[in-house]
Design a protein around this motif. Structure first.
Motif, mmCIF file in Angstrom:
data_model
loop_
_atom_site.group_PDB
_atom_site.id
_atom_site.type_symbol
_atom_site.label_atom_id
_atom_site.label_comp_id
_atom_site.label_asym_id
_atom_site.label_seq_id
_atom_site.Cartn_x
_atom_site.Cartn_y
_atom_site.Cartn_z
ATOM 1 N N LYS A 66 -5.879 -4.003 15.759
ATOM 2 C CA LYS A 66 -4.972 -4.366 16.849
ATOM 3 C C LYS A 66 -5.469 -3.839 18.196
ATOM 4 O O LYS A 66 -5.271 -4.478 19.236
ATOM 5 N N TYR A 67 -6.112 -2.656 18.161
ATOM 6 C CA TYR A 67 -6.603 -2.032 19.389
ATOM 7 C C TYR A 67 -8.082 -1.693 19.207
ATOM 8 O O TYR A 67 -8.461 -0.522 19.066
ATOM 9 N N PRO A 68 -8.943 -2.688 19.204
ATOM 10 C CA PRO A 68 -10.360 -2.468 18.866
ATOM 11 C C PRO A 68 -11.122 -1.606 19.860
ATOM 12 O O PRO A 68 -12.205 -1.126 19.537
ATOM 13 N N THR A 69 -10.581 -1.401 21.063
ATOM 14 C CA THR A 69 -11.291 -0.573 22.039
ATOM 15 C C THR A 69 -10.630 0.794 22.219
ATOM 16 O O THR A 69 -10.899 1.485 23.204
ATOM 17 N N SER A 70 -9.784 1.180 21.277
ATOM 18 C CA SER A 70 -9.179 2.513 21.330
ATOM 19 C C SER A 70 -10.194 3.541 20.835
ATOM 20 O O SER A 70 -10.480 3.628 19.636
ATOM 21 N N ARG A 114 -20.147 3.328 20.805
ATOM 22 C CA ARG A 114 -20.214 2.148 21.683
ATOM 23 C C ARG A 114 -19.038 2.127 22.654
ATOM 24 O O ARG A 114 -19.146 1.578 23.764
ATOM 25 N N LEU A 115 -17.912 2.725 22.259
ATOM 26 C CA LEU A 115 -16.741 2.775 23.131
ATOM 27 C C LEU A 115 -16.852 3.887 24.175
ATOM 28 O O LEU A 115 -16.299 3.785 25.262
ATOM 29 N N ASN A 116 -17.547 4.954 23.838
ATOM 30 C CA ASN A 116 -17.708 6.074 24.780
ATOM 31 C C ASN A 116 -19.003 6.790 24.433
ATOM 32 O O ASN A 116 -19.010 7.759 23.688
ATOM 33 N N GLU A 117 -20.091 6.306 24.983
ATOM 34 C CA GLU A 117 -21.414 6.807 24.605
ATOM 35 C C GLU A 117 -21.726 8.176 25.182
ATOM 36 O O GLU A 117 -22.724 8.783 24.816
ATOM 37 N N GLN A 118 -20.871 8.700 26.080
ATOM 38 C CA GLN A 118 -21.131 10.005 26.679
ATOM 39 C C GLN A 118 -20.257 11.111 26.114
ATOM 40 O O GLN A 118 -20.373 12.267 26.534
ATOM 41 N N ASN A 119 -19.397 10.796 25.172
ATOM 42 C CA ASN A 119 -18.518 11.826 24.625
ATOM 43 C C ASN A 119 -19.339 12.809 23.794
ATOM 44 O O ASN A 119 -19.962 12.419 22.797
ATOM 45 N N GLU A 189 -8.356 21.262 30.624
ATOM 46 C CA GLU A 189 -7.444 21.643 29.560
ATOM 47 C C GLU A 189 -6.061 21.049 29.782
ATOM 48 O O GLU A 189 -5.278 20.948 28.861
ATOM 49 N N ASP A 190 -5.751 20.681 31.028
ATOM 50 C CA ASP A 190 -4.383 20.259 31.342
ATOM 51 C C ASP A 190 -4.253 18.777 31.601
ATOM 52 O O ASP A 190 -3.156 18.236 31.571
ATOM 53 N N VAL A 191 -5.356 18.101 31.892
ATOM 54 C CA VAL A 191 -5.278 16.707 32.293
ATOM 55 C C VAL A 191 -5.867 15.803 31.235
ATOM 56 O O VAL A 191 -6.995 16.008 30.799
ATOM 57 N N PRO A 192 -5.111 14.785 30.798
ATOM 58 C CA PRO A 192 -5.665 13.853 29.821
ATOM 59 C C PRO A 192 -6.882 13.146 30.382
ATOM 60 O O PRO A 192 -6.872 12.659 31.515
ATOM 61 N N ALA A 193 -7.929 13.119 29.586
ATOM 62 C CA ALA A 193 -9.148 12.427 30.008
ATOM 63 C C ALA A 193 -9.034 10.960 29.660
ATOM 64 O O ALA A 193 -8.514 10.597 28.616
ATOM 65 N N SER A 194 -9.523 10.110 30.546
ATOM 66 C CA SER A 194 -9.477 8.683 30.255
ATOM 67 C C SER A 194 -10.511 8.349 29.195
ATOM 68 O O SER A 194 -11.572 8.944 29.140
ATOM 69 N N THR A 195 -10.172 7.402 28.348
ATOM 70 C CA THR A 195 -11.108 6.963 27.318
ATOM 71 C C THR A 195 -11.500 5.533 27.627
ATOM 72 O O THR A 195 -10.676 4.634 27.577
ATOM 73 N N PRO A 196 -12.754 5.309 27.990
ATOM 74 C CA PRO A 196 -13.199 3.993 28.432
ATOM 75 C C PRO A 196 -12.826 2.906 27.438
ATOM 76 O O PRO A 196 -13.047 3.019 26.245
ATOM 77 N N GLY A 197 -12.228 1.840 27.962
ATOM 78 C CA GLY A 197 -11.952 0.682 27.129
ATOM 79 C C GLY A 197 -10.612 0.708 26.440
ATOM 80 O O GLY A 197 -10.252 -0.246 25.768
ATOM 81 N N SER A 198 -9.818 1.788 26.551
ATOM 82 C CA SER A 198 -8.543 1.854 25.852
ATOM 83 C C SER A 198 -7.524 0.943 26.516
ATOM 84 O O SER A 198 -7.414 0.870 27.725
ATOM 85 N N GLU A 199 -6.732 0.244 25.690
ATOM 86 C CA GLU A 199 -5.689 -0.616 26.222
ATOM 87 C C GLU A 199 -4.573 0.228 26.814
ATOM 88 O O GLU A 199 -4.302 1.332 26.369
ATOM 89 N N ASP A 200 -3.904 -0.286 27.815
ATOM 90 C CA ASP A 200 -2.764 0.396 28.405
ATOM 91 C C ASP A 200 -1.543 0.049 27.576
ATOM 92 O O ASP A 200 -0.770 -0.830 27.906
ATOM 93 N N SER A 201 -1.367 0.773 26.458
ATOM 94 C CA SER A 201 -0.293 0.440 25.527
ATOM 95 C C SER A 201 0.713 1.575 25.426
ATOM 96 O O SER A 201 1.458 1.672 24.480
ATOM 97 N N GLY A 202 0.733 2.450 26.399
ATOM 98 C CA GLY A 202 1.656 3.548 26.354
ATOM 99 C C GLY A 202 1.219 4.659 25.416
ATOM 100 O O GLY A 202 1.991 5.550 25.099
ATOM 101 N N GLN A 203 -0.010 4.626 24.971
ATOM 102 C CA GLN A 203 -0.473 5.633 24.030
ATOM 103 C C GLN A 203 -0.804 6.930 24.737
ATOM 104 O O GLN A 203 -1.073 6.959 25.928
ATOM 105 N N MET A 204 -0.757 8.028 23.971
ATOM 106 C CA MET A 204 -1.166 9.308 24.543
ATOM 107 C C MET A 204 -2.661 9.274 24.812
ATOM 108 O O MET A 204 -3.416 8.642 24.086
ATOM 109 N N ALA A 205 -3.069 9.929 25.859
ATOM 110 C CA ALA A 205 -4.501 9.997 26.168
ATOM 111 C C ALA A 205 -5.104 11.208 25.481
ATOM 112 O O ALA A 205 -4.435 12.207 25.233
ATOM 113 N N THR A 206 -6.376 11.096 25.179
ATOM 114 C CA THR A 206 -7.091 12.210 24.590
ATOM 115 C C THR A 206 -7.289 13.307 25.620
ATOM 116 O O THR A 206 -7.555 13.040 26.784
ATOM 117 N N ILE A 207 -7.148 14.546 25.179
ATOM 118 C CA ILE A 207 -7.460 15.676 26.043
ATOM 119 C C ILE A 207 -8.771 16.274 25.566
ATOM 120 O O ILE A 207 -8.885 16.697 24.424
#
Length: 486
Positions: A66-70, A114-119, A189-207
């Motif tokens: 459902k969320y292939p770029t998560s 492939r979704l985040n090659e720098q992580n 430590e305090d700010v959620p990092a953006s994850t490239p390609g994630s849909e804006d579905s109201g999901q929690m962001a990765t920290i």
């Protein structure tokens, strides 16, 4: 192998459960629940634990459909698969052979990359899958496939290290800005990092947790482990470049990272780096000796020098690593001089005696099936040396052969007894060794066979392993087979 890196996530929100997850966030929470269930049953009921982990993986698959770029879903699915591959008791309940599961895990990691090659965590974990798969393939004799996998692992670890250094430098700069009275960038430590390609579905962001010197040292450790495996597989002309890589890691990068640690953590970190270096140098010397680039005297001198590590007698890993290095030295020298009166019996006998002494020290710190199995193997190797024809041996060494065989049998029985559910493969190997030593004692010393000693195909396999690993010569194995079929 180093532990899989975890992505940090915010605390879960209490919410009413729905019948099916709808958002990427809900898929992650549902998978988390199954992972926690699997973790609770891991020690007591591996089958139940395995079923829970399978359910978690199925949830990740549905979420990714459902969320292939998560990236979060992709990363955590791959991370869970990696954790399962490192626990033999769980692998048998997943429904795939270990090599196939590792290949599947590798594909999952490559998808996440492939979704985040720098992580950096994704880079690190992917290298660990590549290394584990390469080790399995090399043990099965598929060196041609294993080598490029290890080379890819080293490339990813190099990229991981560069990324970690950059992030750490950025963190230090942000901290310096704050100390100088400027406006600091918000802490990772305090700010959620953006994850490239994630849909804006109201999901929690990765920290993403801040990078530390410990993370950099983990990367050095993993790199040296991959190099240690690789030097035993490559052609001799590739050895120098691998040696240069290891030297850079141990003499340039590692000391720098150790210096970044709190003062009370530096001694242990330096000890770990010294042991990593010793393992690599021992493997490197063995590869050079096998390729006729150095002689046995140089090989042994390197082992003596490199394992002169302060306080090693209180560390099980250091004791067993040195014992393995001395045993490997004896195997390699014996292989080169098989059937030759020039075989340096006194030197090799001393090395296997020292190896047994090291295992004895380790067993006093912790009694384990793995150490018992190794002690049995050393006694088997000593028995082989004590019964070598056409070489000069002291009478006391010749007379020790029956006792050495008996000792090996005792240690193998101990390994079978001490093996846990996590040690299924090890228990099987110890059981096969036990059958071999039983037949050896029956043939050579007239000791009555135990009713449980294996025959037929199982015995043939066990004998083949012992010959391949240098614990006995092929003539003795053939004699045991002939007597068993007679």
């Amino acid at each position: 192998m180093a532990k899989a890196k975890q992505l940090a996530r915010p605390p879960k929100k209490q919410k009413a459960k729905s019948s099916e997850p709808q958002t990427a966030d809900e898929f992650q929470e549902a998978a988390d629940f199954e992972e926690e269930t699997g973790g609770k049953w891991r020690a007591g009921d591996p089958a139940k634990s395995g079923r829970a982990f399978v359910r978690a993986l199925e949830i990740y698959d549905k979420g990714l459909q459902k969320y292939p770029t998560s990236f979060d879903l992709a990363y955590n699915k791959a991370r869970l698969e990696l954790e399962v591959t490192q626990r033999p008791a769980l692998v048998s309940h997943i429904g795939l052979p270990l090599v196939d599961l590792l290949k599947q895990t590798l594909e999952s990691h490559r998808y996440a990359l492939r979704l985040n090659e720098q992580n950096p965590d994704a880079l690190f974990n992917t290298s660990q899958v590549l290394t584990s798969l390469a080790e399995q393939l090399s043990e099965a004799g598929d060196t041609a496939t294993a080598i490029p996998l290890l080379q890819e692992a080293l490339e990813l670890l190099s990229a991981c290290c560069s990324r970690q250094e950059m992030l750490l430098e950025q963190q230090q700069a942000d901290f310096a800005d704050a100390e100088d009275g400027g406006v600091a960038l918000e802490s990772m430590e305090d700010v959620p990092a953006s994850t490239p390609g994630s849909e804006d579905s109201g999901q929690m962001a990765t920290i993403e947790s801040p990078v530390t010197a410990h993370d950099l040292l983990d990367t050095v450790h993993a790199s040296l482990a991959a190099l240690t495996t690789l030097v035993a597989l490559v052609e001799h002309h590739a050895l120098d470049s691998l040696g240069d890589m290891a030297q850079s890691l141990t003499e340039s990068k590692a000391p720098l990272y150790v210096g970044m640690l709190p003062e009370d953590a530096r001694e242990q970190a330096s000890f770990t780096v010294a042991l990593d270096r010793a393992n690599f140098v021992a493997a490197f010397a063995d590869a050079q000796f096998t390729a006729y680039l150095i002689e046995s005297e140089t090989y042994l001198t390197r082992i003596e020098d490199i394992f002169s590590i302060p306080n090693k007698d209180q560390d099980i890993t250091a004791l067993t690593c040195e014992a393995e290095a001395r045993t490997e030295y004896t195997f390699s020298v014996l292989t080169r001089f098989t059937g030759s009166p020039e075989f340096p019996t006194d030197i090799c006998w001393k090395q296997v005696k020292l190896a047994q002494d090291l295992y004895t020290k380790a067993s006093k710190l912790e009694s384990s099936a793995r150490i018992s199995l190794s002690r049995g193997d050393v006694e088997m190797l000593r028995h082989r040396i004590a019964t070598l024809p056409n070489v000069k041996l002291a009478d006391s060494v010749r007379r020790s052969a029956p006792t050495l065989a008996q000792n090996a049998q005792t240690y193998y029985k101990g390994a079978v007894r001490l093996a846990t559910d996590e040690d299924g493969e090890l228990r099987g190997k110890a059981g096969r060794r036990l059958a071999v030593i039983g037949h050896l004692r029956a043939l050579m010393y007239g000791i009555e066979l135990d009713a449980t000693d294996a025959m037929g195909a199982v015995l043939n396999r066990a004998l083949g392993e012992c010959v391949e690993e240098g614990l006995m010569d092929v003539d003795l194995a053939d004699a045991i087979i002939a007597k068993g079929s007679g």
